[in-house]
Design a protein around this motif. Structure first.
Motif, PDB file in Angstrom:
ATOM      1  N   SER A  73      -3.564   4.487  -1.254  1.00 34.56           N
ATOM      2  CA  SER A  73      -4.278   3.304  -1.738  1.00 34.56           C
ATOM      3  C   SER A  73      -3.664   2.009  -1.230  1.00 34.56           C
ATOM      4  O   SER A  73      -2.542   1.985  -0.742  1.00 34.56           O
ATOM      5  CB  SER A  73      -4.281   3.289  -3.276  1.00 34.56           C
ATOM      6  OG  SER A  73      -2.970   3.108  -3.751  1.00 34.56           O
ATOM      7  N   ASP A 106      -9.591   1.337   6.536  1.00 31.62           N
ATOM      8  CA  ASP A 106      -9.668   2.671   5.945  1.00 31.62           C
ATOM      9  C   ASP A 106      -9.821   2.687   4.424  1.00 31.62           C
ATOM     10  O   ASP A 106      -9.647   3.719   3.793  1.00 31.62           O
ATOM     11  CB  ASP A 106      -8.438   3.493   6.346  1.00 31.62           C
ATOM     12  CG  ASP A 106      -7.143   2.917   5.804  1.00 31.62           C
ATOM     13  OD1 ASP A 106      -7.158   1.761   5.328  1.00 31.62           O
ATOM     14  OD2 ASP A 106      -6.117   3.622   5.870  1.00 31.62           O
ATOM     15  N   ILE A 107     -10.193   1.570   3.802  1.00 29.30           N
ATOM     16  CA  ILE A 107     -10.357   1.556   2.351  1.00 29.30           C
ATOM     17  C   ILE A 107     -11.732   2.073   1.957  1.00 29.30           C
ATOM     18  O   ILE A 107     -12.680   2.027   2.740  1.00 29.30           O
ATOM     19  CB  ILE A 107     -10.130   0.154   1.749  1.00 29.30           C
ATOM     20  CG1 ILE A 107     -11.095  -0.878   2.345  1.00 29.30           C
ATOM     21  CG2 ILE A 107      -8.708  -0.289   1.920  1.00 29.30           C
ATOM     22  CD1 ILE A 107     -11.927  -1.533   1.313  1.00 29.30           C
ATOM     23  N   GLN A 135      -6.555   9.872   5.122  1.00 29.11           N
ATOM     24  CA  GLN A 135      -5.356  10.422   4.494  1.00 29.11           C
ATOM     25  C   GLN A 135      -4.606  11.308   5.481  1.00 29.11           C
ATOM     26  O   GLN A 135      -5.210  12.099   6.206  1.00 29.11           O
ATOM     27  CB  GLN A 135      -5.734  11.265   3.259  1.00 29.11           C
ATOM     28  CG  GLN A 135      -6.452  10.495   2.186  1.00 29.11           C
ATOM     29  CD  GLN A 135      -5.532   9.551   1.446  1.00 29.11           C
ATOM     30  OE1 GLN A 135      -4.353   9.793   1.323  1.00 29.11           O
ATOM     31  NE2 GLN A 135      -6.092   8.452   0.978  1.00 29.11           N
ATOM     32  N   ARG A 146      -7.896   4.734  -0.401  1.00 31.73           N
ATOM     33  CA  ARG A 146      -8.197   4.874   1.025  1.00 31.73           C
ATOM     34  C   ARG A 146      -9.180   6.029   1.201  1.00 31.73           C
ATOM     35  O   ARG A 146      -9.233   6.943   0.379  1.00 31.73           O
ATOM     36  CB  ARG A 146      -6.918   5.141   1.812  1.00 31.73           C
ATOM     37  CG  ARG A 146      -5.939   3.973   1.773  1.00 31.73           C
ATOM     38  CD  ARG A 146      -4.729   4.261   2.644  1.00 31.73           C
ATOM     39  NE  ARG A 146      -3.690   3.280   2.472  1.00 31.73           N
ATOM     40  CZ  ARG A 146      -3.576   2.167   3.182  1.00 31.73           C
ATOM     41  NH1 ARG A 146      -4.453   1.883   4.109  1.00 31.73           N
ATOM     42  NH2 ARG A 146      -2.577   1.329   2.963  1.00 31.73           N
ATOM     43  N   LYS A 147      -9.962   5.998   2.254  1.00 28.79           N
ATOM     44  CA  LYS A 147     -10.921   7.070   2.531  1.00 28.79           C
ATOM     45  C   LYS A 147     -10.180   8.382   2.771  1.00 28.79           C
ATOM     46  O   LYS A 147      -9.081   8.388   3.345  1.00 28.79           O
ATOM     47  CB  LYS A 147     -11.772   6.721   3.755  1.00 28.79           C
ATOM     48  CG  LYS A 147     -12.663   5.519   3.537  1.00 28.79           C
ATOM     49  CD  LYS A 147     -13.416   5.191   4.800  1.00 28.79           C
ATOM     50  CE  LYS A 147     -14.229   3.922   4.612  1.00 28.79           C
ATOM     51  NZ  LYS A 147     -14.817   3.448   5.863  1.00 28.79           N
ATOM     52  N   GLY A 181       0.793  -1.213   0.000  1.00 28.86           N
ATOM     53  CA  GLY A 181       0.000   0.000   0.000  1.00 28.86           C
ATOM     54  C   GLY A 181       0.823   1.260   0.000  1.00 28.86           C
ATOM     55  O   GLY A 181       2.036   1.235   0.228  1.00 28.86           O
TER      56      GLY A 181
END
Length: 143
Positions: free
Chosen positions: A50, A110-111, A136, A131-132, A46
């Motif tokens: 992402s 958190d995806i 971030q 990711r949300k 990751g």
């Protein structure tokens, strides 16, 4: 008298026993030690933006691949068909996987399941899951 109790070549006997154990538990005799059913081989990693998944599936028709995310779990399923040799052909070694497969990967919390991109090219399935935004990292200015 002792010949019937002990094999003449102990190492050959150990090799035979190892092969029988591998066949019993369907273990692949390669250096990675992947059990049968470990197709396709995968890399999961990751970035801050992402989650990246690479599934190495040469010889698979991309139209037969099924990719889905449900409750934080990614599932990749499909089937790999290999040509069968003719009736007169003798197969000496057959190490390529053929048949149905299914791989499951647990994803981080958190995806964003609505932001998924999947591409298949040159035998590699690349899945990128954003990711949300709330997850971030962001810089906070000090006033």
């Amino acid at each position: 008298m002792y010949r019937s109790l002990f094999p003449r070549d102990v190492l050959a006997e150990l090799d035979r026993l190892q092969r029988e154990m591998q066949q019993t538990f369907h273990l692949s005799p390669n250096i990675r030690g992947i059990a049968r059913g470990g197709f396709p081989a995968m890399n999961v990693g990751g970035t801050p933006e992402s989650v990246e998944i690479y599934a190495f599936a040469p010889g698979v028709d991309p139209n037969t691949l099924e990719v889905q995310i449900e409750k934080g779990v990614l599932t990749i399923a499909g089937e790999r068909k290999l040509p069968t040799p003719g009736d007169k052909a003798t197969v000496h070694i057959d190490e390529r996987f053929a048949g149905r497969f299914r791989r499951v990967v647990t994803l981080p919390d958190d995806i964003d399941p609505g932001a998924v991109d999947a591409q298949y090219r040159d035998g590699v399935l690349r899945i990128s899951i954003a990711r949300k935004q709330a997850a971030q990292p962001r810089r906070i200015t000090i006033q």
